[in-house]
Design a protein around this motif. Structure first.
Motif: not given
Length: 416
Positions: A181-200
């Motif tokens: 058995x295993x139980x846990x918690x996680x925190x994630x700080x994410x970052x993503x660059x805009x895709x060309x489709x979203x920009x152009x």
């Protein structure tokens, strides 16, 4: 940092040559895709000593092209070529401490030619450095990860050249009350660059039946996420249950404006605060063993609730989905039956249509005539056995293109 189901960006990929998509917004000729793809993968490792266990290297080259066929005439042609290389330096476990660090390089060039060129030619390059570390102290384990990436998007036709510096990281704490058995918690700080489709993007995209408009002023997309999980990995039973909550400072989403352009609904990419929450669950139970065979039962469920703050539901979010299956394996033969149930999705964004619920039944059988580890596999499969009409809520083209109907096929696979 992996995205949850329903949080991806981009468009649905066609499967198979000349797969019919939709009616052309400019006329009655059906639109189809004729595609070709070449992919080469390379993997290797060097065993080391001392602090490090090994150096692992992976490389991929891909060349993809497709032509949007408008009746018998060629329409827009897309060509994408890319290379990805990753190297991981894996540490030996020392006193409960283990981890790996590495570098990732990825580049992709997209060329679009034809009357429906929604996004101008562009090149995306990513260079990232990362480390994942964990320390085990008795029944507890502390985990941490960090990543820096420099992403560059260039488009000579659009006169666009911009680099994004992205920092992301994660921290977690887990506890093992017993070996299985295993139980846990996680925190994630994410970052993503805009895709060309979203920009152009600026034009009518026939494959999605929408006029799409990007925004070159987008900043990197950033998020803060929390998850709690419970896992069990036993000899006969394994299960996993995860609940998550992710807040986006500035999620990039294609939002319908309510207007029409060139006879199609207009979608504008916008950057808005958003919240995703949901759960994922799966279980597998080896119910019966006999001689060289076994009966295994499995089940899974997932659900996502996503909201653009101040606006309403995030577009194209899948509903609650349940899946159950049974598999019998005897020697080199395996039989499997699976049922997938999707709830109706009536929590939709403005100008979206609700999606009816559906149930799919799939059957398959495979045989390894040269042994379980042999190179030859013969497969008989029947997908969507009862030929139901089904549409995925996450699809841009769900109103025009349902999932395939009854599909029965016999195939042979050779691995070497």
């Amino acid at each position: 940092v992996p995205m949850r189901p329903g949080m991806g960006h981009g468009h649905d990929a066609a499967q198979g040559d000349a797969a019919p998509l939709a009616e052309d917004a400019h006329g009655d000729a059906p639109v189809a895709i004729d595609l070709a793809q070449t992919r080469v993968d390379l993997r290797g490792a060097i065993n080391l000593g001392g602090l490090f266990d090994s150096l692992q290297v992976r490389g991929t080259y891909g060349d993809y092209s497709h032509v949007e066929m408008e009746g018998d005439e060629e329409g827009t042609r897309f060509n994408a070529e890319g290379v990805e290389i990753r190297a991981d330096l894996v540490q030996n476990t020392k006193g409960g401490w283990r981890g790996r660090s590495g570098i990732l390089y990825k580049t992709r060039k997209l060329i679009v030619r034809g009357p429906e060129a929604v996004t101008p030619d562009n090149t995306v390059t990513r260079l990232g450095l990362f480390t994942l570390q964990s320390y085990r102290l008795g029944a507890f384990e502390i985990e941490g990860a960090g990543r820096y990436e420099r992403a560059t998007v260039r488009s000579q036709p659009a006169g666009f050249d911009r680099a994004y510096d992205l920092w992301s990281g994660a921290a977690g704490l887990s506890f093992r009350p017993a070996d299985e058995w295993k139980l846990g918690i996680n925190y994630v700080r994410g970052a993503r660059a805009p895709a060309p489709e979203e920009l152009l993007s600026d034009g009518l995209h026939v494959a999605t039946q929408a006029y799409e408009i990007g925004d070159t002023a987008f900043a990197p997309e950033r998020s803060d996420g929390f998850e709690a999980y419970l896992r069990h990995d036993g000899e006969r039973l394994s299960l996993s249950l995860t609940a998550y909550l992710t807040d986006f400072d500035n999620l990039i989403a294609a939002v319908p404006t309510g207007a029409e352009r060139d006879g199609a609904p207009e979608f504008a990419y916008r950057q808005l605060p958003a919240r995703y929450k949901g759960f994922e669950a799966s279980a597998s139970w080896k119910a019966l063993t006999f001689g060289s065979g076994a009966l295994t039962l499995d089940a899974a469920a997932d659900y996502t609730h996503a909201r653009l703050k101040g606006i309403g539901p995030v577009p194209r979010i899948p509903p609650l989905r349940l899946r159950g299956g049974a598999e019998v394996q005897h020697g080199t033969v395996r039989l499997r039956g699976e049922v997938e149930w999707n709830r109706k999705q009536d929590r939709v964004a403005d100008f979206e249509t609700p999606v009816a619920g559906f149930t799919l039944v799939n059957l398959s059988a495979d045989w390894h005539p040269l042994g379980e580890d042999g190179p030859l596999t013969l497969v008989l499969s029947a997908d969507n056995l009862f030929d139901v009409e089904a549409r995925r809520a996450a699809s841009f083209t769900r109103d025009f293109v349902p999932l395939p109907g009854r599909d029965i096929r016999v195939s042979a696979k050779i691995s070497f």
